[in-house]
Design an enzyme around this catalytic site. Structure first.
Site, PDB file in Angstrom:
ATOM      1  N   HIS A  67     -12.327  12.740  -8.664  1.00 30.72           N
ATOM      2  CA  HIS A  67     -13.342  11.697  -8.566  1.00 30.72           C
ATOM      3  C   HIS A  67     -14.289  11.786  -9.764  1.00 30.72           C
ATOM      4  O   HIS A  67     -14.388  12.820 -10.432  1.00 30.72           O
ATOM      5  CB  HIS A  67     -14.131  11.843  -7.262  1.00 30.72           C
ATOM      6  CG  HIS A  67     -13.315  11.539  -6.043  1.00 30.72           C
ATOM      7  ND1 HIS A  67     -13.858  11.541  -4.777  1.00 30.72           N
ATOM      8  CD2 HIS A  67     -12.008  11.227  -5.884  1.00 30.72           C
ATOM      9  CE1 HIS A  67     -12.922  11.247  -3.891  1.00 30.72           C
ATOM     10  NE2 HIS A  67     -11.789  11.056  -4.540  1.00 30.72           N
ATOM     11  N   GLU A  69     -17.553  11.969 -10.020  1.00 38.12           N
ATOM     12  CA  GLU A  69     -18.623  12.956  -9.951  1.00 38.12           C
ATOM     13  C   GLU A  69     -18.109  14.354 -10.312  1.00 38.12           C
ATOM     14  O   GLU A  69     -18.743  15.094 -11.070  1.00 38.12           O
ATOM     15  CB  GLU A  69     -19.224  12.989  -8.533  1.00 38.12           C
ATOM     16  CG  GLU A  69     -19.816  11.662  -8.088  1.00 38.12           C
ATOM     17  CD  GLU A  69     -18.842  10.839  -7.266  1.00 38.12           C
ATOM     18  OE1 GLU A  69     -19.258  10.251  -6.263  1.00 38.12           O
ATOM     19  OE2 GLU A  69     -17.632  10.790  -7.648  1.00 38.12           O
ATOM     20  N   CYS A  92     -18.802  10.799  -1.950  1.00 40.47           N
ATOM     21  CA  CYS A  92     -18.137  10.964  -0.656  1.00 40.47           C
ATOM     22  C   CYS A  92     -18.643  12.219   0.049  1.00 40.47           C
ATOM     23  O   CYS A  92     -19.069  13.187  -0.580  1.00 40.47           O
ATOM     24  CB  CYS A  92     -16.625  11.002  -0.828  1.00 40.47           C
ATOM     25  SG  CYS A  92     -16.008  12.394  -1.801  1.00 40.47           S
ATOM     26  N   CYS A 101     -17.555  15.131  -2.700  1.00 36.28           N
ATOM     27  CA  CYS A 101     -18.316  15.109  -3.956  1.00 36.28           C
ATOM     28  C   CYS A 101     -19.770  15.507  -3.722  1.00 36.28           C
ATOM     29  O   CYS A 101     -20.400  16.111  -4.593  1.00 36.28           O
ATOM     30  CB  CYS A 101     -18.243  13.723  -4.591  1.00 36.28           C
ATOM     31  SG  CYS A 101     -16.615  13.323  -5.264  1.00 36.28           S
ATOM     32  N   THR A 213       7.977 -19.148  -9.277  1.00 41.64           N
ATOM     33  CA  THR A 213       7.556 -18.735 -10.617  1.00 41.64           C
ATOM     34  C   THR A 213       8.593 -17.832 -11.254  1.00 41.64           C
ATOM     35  O   THR A 213       8.905 -17.951 -12.445  1.00 41.64           O
ATOM     36  CB  THR A 213       6.202 -18.008 -10.545  1.00 41.64           C
ATOM     37  OG1 THR A 213       5.212 -18.917 -10.064  1.00 41.64           O
ATOM     38  CG2 THR A 213       5.778 -17.480 -11.900  1.00 41.64           C
ATOM     39  N   ASP A 217      10.194 -19.326 -14.576  1.00 45.16           N
ATOM     40  CA  ASP A 217       9.602 -18.741 -15.786  1.00 45.16           C
ATOM     41  C   ASP A 217      10.237 -17.418 -16.210  1.00 45.16           C
ATOM     42  O   ASP A 217      10.118 -17.022 -17.364  1.00 45.16           O
ATOM     43  CB  ASP A 217       8.099 -18.484 -15.578  1.00 45.16           C
ATOM     44  CG  ASP A 217       7.310 -19.755 -15.377  1.00 45.16           C
ATOM     45  OD1 ASP A 217       7.918 -20.834 -15.384  1.00 45.16           O
ATOM     46  OD2 ASP A 217       6.084 -19.667 -15.203  1.00 45.16           O
ATOM     47  N   GLY A 314       2.737 -19.548  -8.073  1.00 45.84           N
ATOM     48  CA  GLY A 314       2.468 -20.815  -8.736  1.00 45.84           C
ATOM     49  C   GLY A 314       1.647 -21.689  -7.830  1.00 45.84           C
ATOM     50  O   GLY A 314       0.934 -21.194  -6.944  1.00 45.84           O
ATOM     51  N   VAL A 317       1.943 -20.983  -3.903  1.00 45.30           N
ATOM     52  CA  VAL A 317       1.247 -19.768  -3.463  1.00 45.30           C
ATOM     53  C   VAL A 317      -0.261 -19.968  -3.560  1.00 45.30           C
ATOM     54  O   VAL A 317      -1.011 -19.603  -2.655  1.00 45.30           O
ATOM     55  CB  VAL A 317       1.693 -18.556  -4.295  1.00 45.30           C
ATOM     56  CG1 VAL A 317       0.842 -17.330  -3.964  1.00 45.30           C
ATOM     57  CG2 VAL A 317       3.164 -18.262  -4.055  1.00 45.30           C
ATOM     58  N   SER A 320      -1.536 -22.135  -0.753  1.00 45.31           N
ATOM     59  CA  SER A 320      -1.474 -21.434   0.536  1.00 45.31           C
ATOM     60  C   SER A 320      -2.630 -20.456   0.677  1.00 45.31           C
ATOM     61  O   SER A 320      -3.237 -20.333   1.748  1.00 45.31           O
ATOM     62  CB  SER A 320      -0.144 -20.696   0.673  1.00 45.31           C
ATOM     63  OG  SER A 320       0.941 -21.608   0.681  1.00 45.31           O
TER      64      SER A 320
END
Length: 378
Positions: A67, A69, A92, A101, A213, A217, A314, A317, A320
């Protein structure tokens, strides 16, 4: 002959509050180095200062440990005694794969901690700060809190709502289109914008696209900035029927960059086995007429430790996600190019204005001939 006396104004003396903010902003900058590399842990930054001198810097290391820290304390060694630590998220207090931490800070002899945010993780939730205070350490909370919330948006969403933070990225032409008729791909933005997108990918845990996509693509979905290829995020493809060809880039390069496919529970087990043999991870979720349950998809990703998802395609998605109110921020890159009225709209079957229903503009930047506009939840 005496020289004339020239009076000069004394240099302004930085106030303690200004110094605190300067060090915290440095900690935030350091923390952002880890974005996209530390899941399932948040990308935290830490700075240790004594008598106006920066003794050590730290940020969460790849994979989430050590971490920030602990990393800063390791670098400061014995000089941390009597110093102040600036940290972008509450230290934490619980025992995980490494010790708390908060305990490391106490042991090092830090006398003051400036923390940007209380950690909403129920395992911490103020207990880290309390442990420090109980040991006589001065604790200040809330400095640069808004910037810290943005930096830790993924972690906050993960522990508060059980899903990743979702950023929708769209490249939009001057006439409001994202593709040619017939869903043919077309370059809309310039080199500066593409480089910025690569940078955004490097700061995400995962990139999500739909099967449409991939088929139209054949994208690589990697970070192709010099020296940053290894920072490419997990590639997530929504493929209800497991139609992704083995020849596509996301499958062919799966050994270099992970690819995860989400499929319907009804999809072919044979196709799943073949994909798994190639190294692809396959997850099955509920669907309605080949439309996967996106909330379930996001919950599964959260279970895998993913906290920041960038959606790059694309229109199906994107629409949605907007309809399900699962978009937390948007990165819209506007081009000066024109595609024509027969081009593809950004949100399939939905007005582009729907994206702004729960989002508001928070900033913009010029990228060559293009403009990036950032939107976030109100």
């Amino acid at each position: 002959m005496n020289e004339p006396v020239v009076e000069t104004a004394a240099a302004p003396v930085a106030t303690p509050a200004a110094e605190d903010e300067r060090y915290m902003r440095l900690a935030l900058t350091l923390g952002r180095r880890g974005l996209g590399q530390t899941f399932p842990n948040p990308a935290v930054g830490a700075v240790i200062v004594k008598d106006g001198v920066i003794l050590a810097r730290g940020w969460t290391q790849p994979g989430g440990r050590p971490h920030a820290e602990v990393e800063a304390l390791r670098r400061a060694k014995k000089t941390a005694q009597g110093a102040t630590m600036y940290v972008t998220l509450e230290p934490c207090s619980h025992q995980g794969k490494s010790g708390p931490c908060a305990d490391a800070i106490i042991k090092a002899g830090i006398t003051r901690v400036v923390s940007a945010l209380e950690d909403p993780n129920p395992e911490v939730a103020g207990q880290g700060h309390k442990r420090l205070i109980d040991k006589g350490i001065a604790v200040d909370v809330g400095l640069c809190a808004e910037d810290a919330r943005r930096a830790h948006a993924g972690h906050i969403m993960l522990v508060s709502h059980g899903r990743p933070h979702v950023t929708l990225k769209l490249a939009v032409s001057a006439d409001g289109k994202v593709g040619l008729p017939g869903r043919k791909p077309v370059p809309i933005t310039g080199e500066e914008a593409r480089a910025r997108v690569f940078q955004m990918r490097a700061q995400s845990d995962a990139i999500m696209v739909g099967i449409g996509t991939v088929l139209s693509d054949n994208p690589q979905l990697t970070c192709r900035l010099p020296g940053m290829e290894a920072r490419s995020p997990v590639r997530v493809v929504l493929d209800a029927r497991l139609r992704t060809p083995l020849s596509t880039a996301v499958i062919a390069t799966v050994r270099e960059t992970p690819t995860w496919l989400f499929a319907s529970r009804k999809a072919s087990p044979i196709a799943e086995e073949i994909l798994q043999q190639k190294g692809v991870k396959v997850f099955r979720v509920d669907d309605t007429e080949d439309r996967l349950d996106l909330e379930e998809v996001l919950k599964v990703l959260a279970g895998e430790g993913i906290s920041r998802v960038m959606v790059e395609g694309g229109p199906t998605v994107a629409a949605s996600l907007v309809a399900a109110d699962l978009v937390d921020s948007a990165a819209l890159i506007y081009s000066e190019k024109l595609i024509g009225e027969d081009g593809i709209d950004p949100l399939e079957g939905m007005s582009f204005d729907a994206l702004h229903a729960h989002l508001h503009a928070t900033g913009s930047e010029r990228l060559g001939a293009d403009t990036l506009e950032i939107y976030e939840r109100a």
